[in-house]
Design an enzyme around this catalytic site. Structure first.
Site, PDB file in Angstrom:
ATOM      1  N   GLU A   1      -5.302   3.969   5.783  1.00 24.79           N
ATOM      2  CA  GLU A   1      -4.963   3.516   4.427  1.00 24.79           C
ATOM      3  C   GLU A   1      -5.342   4.521   3.337  1.00 24.79           C
ATOM      4  O   GLU A   1      -4.530   4.817   2.462  1.00 24.79           O
ATOM      5  CB  GLU A   1      -5.594   2.132   4.204  1.00 24.79           C
ATOM      6  CG  GLU A   1      -4.987   1.365   3.063  1.00 24.79           C
ATOM      7  CD  GLU A   1      -5.753   1.576   1.791  1.00 24.79           C
ATOM      8  OE1 GLU A   1      -5.311   1.056   0.774  1.00 24.79           O
ATOM      9  OE2 GLU A   1      -6.786   2.262   1.789  1.00 24.79           O
TER      10      GLU A   1
ATOM     11  N   SER B   1     -10.750  -0.937   2.841  1.00 20.21           N
ATOM     12  CA  SER B   1      -9.998  -0.993   4.107  1.00 20.21           C
ATOM     13  C   SER B   1      -9.662   0.425   4.568  1.00 20.21           C
ATOM     14  O   SER B   1      -9.077   1.190   3.801  1.00 20.21           O
ATOM     15  CB  SER B   1      -8.683  -1.745   3.916  1.00 20.21           C
ATOM     16  OG  SER B   1      -8.918  -3.050   3.481  1.00 20.21           O
TER      17      SER B   1
ATOM     18  N   ARG C   1       0.842  -1.207   0.000  1.00 26.18           N
ATOM     19  CA  ARG C   1       0.000   0.000   0.000  1.00 26.18           C
ATOM     20  C   ARG C   1       0.880   1.262   0.000  1.00 26.18           C
ATOM     21  O   ARG C   1       0.556   2.253   0.670  1.00 26.18           O
ATOM     22  CB  ARG C   1      -0.931   0.024   1.218  1.00 26.18           C
ATOM     23  CG  ARG C   1      -1.980  -1.075   1.212  1.00 26.18           C
ATOM     24  CD  ARG C   1      -2.937  -0.924   0.050  1.00 26.18           C
ATOM     25  NE  ARG C   1      -4.099  -1.770   0.196  1.00 26.18           N
ATOM     26  CZ  ARG C   1      -4.195  -3.022  -0.260  1.00 26.18           C
ATOM     27  NH1 ARG C   1      -3.169  -3.578  -0.896  1.00 26.18           N
ATOM     28  NH2 ARG C   1      -5.311  -3.710  -0.095  1.00 26.18           N
TER      29      ARG C   1
HETATM   30  N1  EPU Z   1     -10.615 -10.970   9.906  1.00 25.37           N
HETATM   31  C1  EPU Z   1     -11.401 -11.085  11.018  1.00 25.37           C
HETATM   32  N2  EPU Z   1     -12.395 -10.177  11.218  1.00 25.37           N
HETATM   33  C2  EPU Z   1     -12.632  -9.165  10.341  1.00 25.37           C
HETATM   34  C3  EPU Z   1     -11.807  -9.032   9.203  1.00 25.37           C
HETATM   35  C4  EPU Z   1     -10.808  -9.948   9.006  1.00 25.37           C
HETATM   36  O1  EPU Z   1     -11.223 -11.982  11.839  1.00 25.37           O
HETATM   37  O2  EPU Z   1     -13.550  -8.375  10.586  1.00 25.37           O
HETATM   38  C5  EPU Z   1      -9.568 -11.964   9.666  1.00 25.37           C
HETATM   39  C6  EPU Z   1      -9.951 -12.896   8.502  1.00 25.37           C
HETATM   40  O3  EPU Z   1     -10.735 -13.975   8.933  1.00 25.37           O
HETATM   41  C7  EPU Z   1      -8.607 -13.320   7.988  1.00 25.37           C
HETATM   42  C8  EPU Z   1      -7.735 -12.087   8.227  1.00 25.37           C
HETATM   43  O4  EPU Z   1      -8.378 -11.326   9.235  1.00 25.37           O
HETATM   44  O5  EPU Z   1      -8.093 -14.374   8.737  1.00 25.37           O
HETATM   45  C9  EPU Z   1      -7.503 -11.250   6.983  1.00 25.37           C
HETATM   46  O6  EPU Z   1      -8.768 -10.871   6.435  1.00 25.37           O
HETATM   47  P1  EPU Z   1      -8.993 -10.686   4.850  1.00 25.37           P
HETATM   48  O7  EPU Z   1      -8.533 -11.892   4.113  1.00 25.37           O
HETATM   49  O8  EPU Z   1     -10.406 -10.253   4.670  1.00 25.37           O
HETATM   50  O9  EPU Z   1      -7.988  -9.558   4.412  1.00 25.37           O
HETATM   51  P2  EPU Z   1      -7.533  -8.197   5.085  1.00 25.37           P
HETATM   52  O10 EPU Z   1      -6.112  -8.351   5.504  1.00 25.37           O
HETATM   53  O11 EPU Z   1      -8.511  -7.773   6.112  1.00 25.37           O
HETATM   54  C10 EPU Z   1      -6.557  -7.210   2.872  1.00 25.37           C
HETATM   55  C11 EPU Z   1      -6.673  -5.932   2.077  1.00 25.37           C
HETATM   56  C12 EPU Z   1      -7.974  -5.911   1.291  1.00 25.37           C
HETATM   57  C13 EPU Z   1      -7.977  -7.113   0.344  1.00 25.37           C
HETATM   58  C14 EPU Z   1      -7.846  -8.394   1.190  1.00 25.37           C
HETATM   59  C15 EPU Z   1      -7.700  -9.625   0.331  1.00 25.37           C
HETATM   60  C16 EPU Z   1      -5.415  -4.300   3.354  1.00 25.37           C
HETATM   61  C17 EPU Z   1      -5.446  -3.060   4.188  1.00 25.37           C
HETATM   62  N3  EPU Z   1      -6.593  -4.795   2.970  1.00 25.37           N
HETATM   63  O12 EPU Z   1      -7.614  -7.200   3.830  1.00 25.37           O
HETATM   64  O13 EPU Z   1      -7.977  -4.722   0.496  1.00 25.37           O
HETATM   65  O14 EPU Z   1      -9.163  -7.165  -0.409  1.00 25.37           O
HETATM   66  O15 EPU Z   1      -6.646  -8.321   2.004  1.00 25.37           O
HETATM   67  O16 EPU Z   1      -6.429  -9.660  -0.240  1.00 25.37           O
HETATM   68  O17 EPU Z   1      -4.328  -4.784   3.049  1.00 25.37           O
HETATM   69  C18 EPU Z   1      -8.697  -2.464   0.368  1.00 25.37           C
HETATM   70  O18 EPU Z   1      -7.515  -2.162   0.284  1.00 25.37           O
HETATM   71  O19 EPU Z   1      -9.605  -1.614   0.353  1.00 25.37           O
HETATM   72  C19 EPU Z   1      -9.054  -3.871   0.513  1.00 25.37           C
HETATM   73  C20 EPU Z   1     -10.328  -4.277   0.653  1.00 25.37           C
END
Ligand code: EPU
Length: 333
Positions: A325, A230, A157
């Site tokens: 972000e 995010s 990012r």
């Molecule tokens: N999780 C929770 N509770 C929540 C959210 C997440 O327990 O409310 C846990 C999930 O179960 C999982 C982990 O946290 O084990 C990661 O969650 P997720 O795979 O949804 O990904 P993220 O790290 O929360 C990032 C990006 C997203 C992107 C996803 C998929 C960032 C800041 N965000 O989210 O990007 O779609 O990975 O690759 O890096 C964006 O930038 O706007 C965005 C949506």
């Protein structure tokens, strides 16, 4: 003043002195030289922008450039795309043409021009993996320049545009795609979901289909529920910091090995019971805690209060400082 709240997906109040639509590269050079030192803000799809100054005493630049040029070299395809091209449409267009690489990045909102700013990324792929170079207007030199991938300083990012925020306007991005599919299905749910839906992990169209369905099930549609995806970055810490936290919170999701470990900020916020937490018109999304939604009535002060609550709770429990972000106009904290 022009009411421009509709240009951003978070729908915070936003008025500006004027709006200039930039429809071609030639048009940018002529219009920009006349701007002088008037404050300016670039707004593309507006899906990663938080407006905290309801009255902006400057000019909003809207890069609507629709350029599209294809160069093929063996199995590689170099596609130069104008800043105004909607990202998801572009992903689907490249897949239909048989050019692969962007399938994991399906359904990301916004326009081409914003993609290199935050180095958009999802499901194990980032823009940097397929970016060849970026053509820019340099406000300081008043000229057009091109930056190569090393000069763009891409990171998680992150890019050179985050280091020097107001210097450049993205005109076009050249993407490097391939006529050969290289499926990347390692990211958690992708392979499980492919299997569940009876789809083929070797087919980029099927990967895009699964990415779309996962995003639709987890993330609120910014066209229906105002949000910027995010709101916080996942913290990147030294492994010993992650190990210390894992002793106390063994189920905390972490990624990467080696010099740095990434921690899932959504999980940190979720575990604090903050899902559904509301302040005025803003709320922590009840499916993905990294997302903050606006019911359409939210004010900048309400958003500041909700963000302050999340940041202080995360700091108090885990000792971690989350970073915001999206791009901001004005101060959030
Ligand atoms: N999780 C929770 N509770 C929540 C959210 C997440 O327990 O409310 C846990 C999930 O179960 C999982 C982990 O946290 O084990 C990661 O969650 P997720 O795979 O949804 O990904 P993220 O790290 O929360 C990032 C990006 C997203 C992107 C996803 C998929 C960032 C800041 N965000 O989210 O990007 O779609 O990975 O690759 O890096 C964006 O930038 O706007 C965005 C949506």
């Amino acid at each position: 003043m022009f009411d421009l709240a509709g240009l951003t997906t978070l729908k915070l109040p936003f008025k500006a002195k004027s709006l200039i639509r930039l429809t071609s590269i030639e048009n940018v050079c002529v219009s920009m030289q006349q701007l002088g030192s008037i404050p300016r803000l670039v707004v593309g799809g507006g899906s990663n922008l938080v407006i905290l100054e309801p009255e902006f005493d400057g000019i909003v630049l809207r890069p609507e450039i629709q350029y599209y040029d294809i160069k093929e070299s063996g199995n590689d395809v170099y596609l130069e795309v104008g800043a105004g091209h909607p990202w998801h449409q572009l992903v689907m267009k490249t897949l239909d043409a048989g050019w692969f690489g962007l399938e994991n990045l399906a359904l990301i909102p916004g326009w081409m021009g914003a993609a290199p700013i935050q180095n958009i990324g999802a499901y194990g792929v980032e823009l940097k993996d397929h970016c060849h170079r970026v053509k820019l207007y340099d406000f300081e030199e008043q000229s057009i320049i091109e930056l190569s991938v090393p000069e763009l300083k891409f990171g998680y990012r992150h890019s050179v545009f985050k280091e020097i925020p107001d210097r450049f306007l993205v005109l076009t991005v050249t993407l490097r795609l391939s006529k050969h599919a290289t499926p990347r299905v390692c990211y958690g749910e992708i392979s499980e979901e492919l299997e569940r839906q009876g789809l083929d992990a070797e087919k980029p169209h099927d990967i895009a289909k699964v990415v779309i369905s996962i995003r639709q099930s987890k993330l609120p549609d910014p066209d229906i529920t105002p949000n910027v995806g995010s709101f916080f970055k996942n913290p990147v810490v030294r492994p010993e910091v992650a190990d210390r936290l894992l002793e106390e919170f063994p189920e905390m999701p972490t990624y990467g090995s080696g010099e740095y470990t990434k921690i899932a900020a959504g999980w940190l916020i979720d575990r604090l019971g903050l899902k559904g937490q509301k302040i005025g018109g803003f709320a922590v999304n009840d499916r993905q805690a990294l997302v903050i939604t606006n019911d359409g009535t939210g004010t900048a002060d309400e958003l500041r209060a909700l963000v302050a609550l999340i940041l202080s709770s995360v700091k108090a429990t885990y000792g971690l400082s989350l970073a915001i972000e999206p791009t901001q106009l004005g101060q959030l904290n």
